[in-house]
Design an enzyme around this catalytic site. Structure first.
Site, short mmCIF file in Angstrom:
data_model
loop_
_atom_site.label_atom_id
_atom_site.label_comp_id
_atom_site.label_asym_id
_atom_site.label_seq_id
_atom_site.Cartn_x
_atom_site.Cartn_y
_atom_site.Cartn_z
N LYS A 1 56.99 103.65 50.15
CA LYS A 1 56.27 102.86 49.15
C LYS A 1 55.07 102.23 49.83
O LYS A 1 55.08 102.00 51.04
CB LYS A 1 57.18 101.76 48.59
CG LYS A 1 56.69 101.16 47.28
CD LYS A 1 57.09 101.99 46.07
CE LYS A 1 56.46 101.49 44.80
NZ LYS A 1 56.97 102.20 43.62
N ASP B 1 51.85 103.18 40.66
CA ASP B 1 52.84 102.13 40.39
C ASP B 1 52.06 101.03 39.66
O ASP B 1 50.95 101.31 39.16
CB ASP B 1 53.49 101.61 41.69
CG ASP B 1 54.69 100.71 41.43
OD1 ASP B 1 55.73 101.24 41.03
OD2 ASP B 1 54.60 99.48 41.59
P1 NDP Z 1 51.65 99.11 34.89
O1 NDP Z 1 50.73 98.42 35.81
O2 NDP Z 1 51.17 100.26 34.10
O3 NDP Z 1 52.28 98.05 33.85
C1 NDP Z 1 52.99 96.93 34.27
C2 NDP Z 1 53.26 96.06 33.07
O4 NDP Z 1 54.07 94.98 33.45
C3 NDP Z 1 51.99 95.46 32.49
O5 NDP Z 1 52.16 95.28 31.11
C4 NDP Z 1 51.89 94.12 33.22
O6 NDP Z 1 51.19 93.15 32.48
C5 NDP Z 1 53.35 93.75 33.35
N1 NDP Z 1 53.54 92.97 34.58
C6 NDP Z 1 53.29 93.35 35.85
N2 NDP Z 1 53.56 92.38 36.72
C7 NDP Z 1 53.99 91.36 35.99
C8 NDP Z 1 54.45 90.07 36.32
N3 NDP Z 1 54.49 89.62 37.60
N4 NDP Z 1 54.85 89.29 35.31
C9 NDP Z 1 54.82 89.75 34.03
N5 NDP Z 1 54.41 90.96 33.66
C10 NDP Z 1 54.00 91.76 34.62
O7 NDP Z 1 52.93 99.51 35.76
P2 NDP Z 1 54.04 100.60 35.45
O8 NDP Z 1 54.33 100.64 33.99
O9 NDP Z 1 53.69 101.82 36.17
O10 NDP Z 1 55.29 99.96 36.24
C11 NDP Z 1 56.20 99.04 35.62
C12 NDP Z 1 57.47 99.00 36.44
O11 NDP Z 1 58.06 100.31 36.49
C13 NDP Z 1 57.31 98.58 37.90
O12 NDP Z 1 58.48 97.89 38.31
C14 NDP Z 1 57.24 99.91 38.63
O13 NDP Z 1 57.63 99.79 39.99
C15 NDP Z 1 58.26 100.70 37.84
N6 NDP Z 1 58.15 102.16 37.94
C16 NDP Z 1 56.98 102.79 37.59
C17 NDP Z 1 56.91 104.17 37.66
C18 NDP Z 1 55.71 104.93 37.19
O14 NDP Z 1 55.79 106.16 37.16
N7 NDP Z 1 54.64 104.30 36.80
C19 NDP Z 1 58.04 104.96 38.19
C20 NDP Z 1 59.24 104.20 38.44
C21 NDP Z 1 59.26 102.85 38.33
P3 NDP Z 1 49.57 93.12 32.47
O15 NDP Z 1 49.16 94.19 31.50
O16 NDP Z 1 49.25 91.75 32.02
O17 NDP Z 1 49.16 93.40 33.88
#
Ligand code: NDP
Length: 448
Positions: A126, A166
């Site tokens: 990671k 991510d």
């Molecule tokens: P994105 O950046 O596309 O979206 C993240 C979302 O979560 C956004 O809506 C963001 O809000 C919100 N968010 C992020 N950090 C916080 C926080 N500290 N408090 C509140 N809301 C938060 O990320 P992903 O959708 O790619 O990833 C989401 C999760 O899934 C993570 O845990 C990631 O590790 C996991 N994951 C992702 C994969 C992938 O293929 N993308 C694969 C496997 C796991 P805002 O829009 O305001 O930033």
């Protein structure tokens, strides 16, 4: 003291300032007790757990870049190459101000078992940076990504370490990083996944984590005699995972009534309009209040002003898809009181240990992230295969493979839980099923 307790104590002492990493290790090692106890003497002699909890390599570097005002900015970059026993390191790059070595280590550690569960030959890694992409111009994003890759490119490669997206790293950032890698290394190879479709990306990779989450959830429900169609679903997050989880849940006949971002959340009684959500978050990169402004059935809640979150909404299925530790014990109590049947983690470790245990004690089906969100990395591995073959598969072909992988993951963890007398405990099942393959490979490769 048992071997597991000895190692837990040592890991805690050594990594005292990394709470998320300790949380992940605690959960995994505790649930591996039955397997470890059955082989305790040999594992201890081989220091297998000590080795599994210590990254093979961790890289920390300076990322200087120039903002639009000509001011030099400095961020910290990380890549943790945790375990390559079953394949090249594989795991995403997180760009978020909360990133530190402990966060990257927790994610890398989880990734080892997740990648093993997919059945594909990928090790765990990671990376990321404390860079905040929010509010930055396209040019600033590009300059940051180029600087980040200028250092990272020495440590990765198609057969060494293959990063992906991510939080904060989507198609745009992967494109800029790929361009810089190719320029410096003079190599056109599948060194990153989540690439654009015109330069080696895979169809269905964008959708894969969210879709995979629903394929696994559906299989878990079916195994327990429950239909997904007709159920009410709460999703948190509004990013890549949340958007495509919402889309697939609705395609499978469920109704998703919430999404959230870091400032607020939406309740939409008529079900989330995915096209509008994509327009707001993917195209305009706006806040969720823009969704509510465009949709009469939606109500926007400001998190800070109201102190509320999506988990107070009555639902049958909860899918946390935002970030770590976003669903705590008080949220779990509300969900259980409101009759939740199943929780499946789209994000990595979104549920605290206490909340997870509360769900399990109250008979809620619980699918841990390392299984439930493995569809993203599995499809990344399919992207690597296509890059090696210099071929592109159709959307249907990738999606069908993804469905097969997710169903298989669920069956394997269900079987592992049963084998060790923990029927229905999918956390234990996922950890054991992921661990066994890695442990066997590590032992076969000697002390490395
Ligand atoms: P994105 O950046 O596309 O979206 C993240 C979302 O979560 C956004 O809506 C963001 O809000 C919100 N968010 C992020 N950090 C916080 C926080 N500290 N408090 C509140 N809301 C938060 O990320 P992903 O959708 O790619 O990833 C989401 C999760 O899934 C993570 O845990 C990631 O590790 C996991 N994951 C992702 C994969 C992938 O293929 N993308 C694969 C496997 C796991 P805002 O829009 O305001 O930033």
């Amino acid at each position: 003291m048992s071997y597991v307790d000895e190692v837990l104590a040592r890991v805690k002492e050594k990594n005292a300032s990394e709470p998320e990493f300790l949380q992940a290790v605690d959960e995994v090692l505790n649930s591996l007790r039955p397997v470890i106890e059955a082989n305790e003497e040999m594992y201890k002699k081989q220091a297998l757990l000590e080795r599994i909890c210590e990254p093979e390599r961790q890289i920390k570097f300076r990322v200087p870049w120039v903002d639009d005002n000509g001011q030099v900015q400095v961020n910290t970059g990380y890549r943790v190459q945790f375990n390559s026993a079953i394949g090249p390191y594989k795991g995403g790059i997180r760009l978020h101000p909360s990133v530190n070595i402990g966060i990257i280590k927790f994610l890398g550690f989880e990734q080892i078992f997740k990648n093993s569960l997919t059945g594909l030959p990928i090790g765990g890694g990671k990376g990321g940076s404390d860079f905040d992409p929010k509010g930055k111009s396209d040019n600033e994003i590009m300059r940051f990504c180029q600087s980040f890759m200028t250092e990272l490119c020495r440590h990765i490669g198609a057969d060494t370490d293959v990063p992906a997206g991510d939080i904060g790293t989507g198609a745009r950032e992967i494109g800029y990083m790929f361009g810089q890698y190719k320029r410096i290394r003079n190599l056109y190879e599948g060194v990153l996944t989540g690439k654009g479709l015109t330069f080696g990306g895979s169809l269905a990779r964008t959708e894969a984590t969210g879709y995979g989450l629903l394929y696994l959830t559906n299989e878990m429900l079916k195994t327990n005699g429950i239909e997904l169609a007709g159920k009410t679903v709460c999703v948190s997050g509004a990013g890549n995972v949340a958007i495509y989880a919402t889309q697939k849940a609705q395609q499978l006949g469920a109704k998703v009534v919430t999404v959230s971002d870091s400032t607020g959340w939406i309740y939409d009684a008529e079900g989330i309009d995915v096209e509008l959500l994509r327009e707001v978050k993917e195209v305009k990169r706006a806040r969720l209040d823009a969704y509510a402004a465009a949709r009469p059935s939606a109500v926007y809640h400001d998190k800070k002003a109201e102190g509320s979150n999506v988990w107070e909404t009555k639902c049958d299925i909860a899918l946390p898809c935002a970030t770590q530790n976003e669903l705590g014990i008080e949220d779990a109590k509300k969900l259980v009181a409101n009759g939740v049947i199943a929780v499946a983690e789209g994000a990595n470790m979104p549920t605290t240990l206490e909340a997870t245990e509360y769900f399990q004690k109250n008979g809620v089906l619980f699918a841990p992230g390392k299984a439930a969100n493995a569809g993203g990395v599995a499809t990344s591995a399919l992207e690597m295969s296509q890059n090696s073959e210099r071929l592109s598969w159709s959307f249907e072909e990738v999606d069908t493979k993804l469905q097969g992988i997710m169903v298989n993951i669920f069956r394997n963890l269900d079987a592992a839980a049963k084998k060790y007398g923990f029927e229905g405990n999918y956390v234990v099942g996922a950890n054991i099923a992921g661990f066994e393959k890695v442990a066997t490979a590590m032992l076969a490769q000697g002390v490395v």
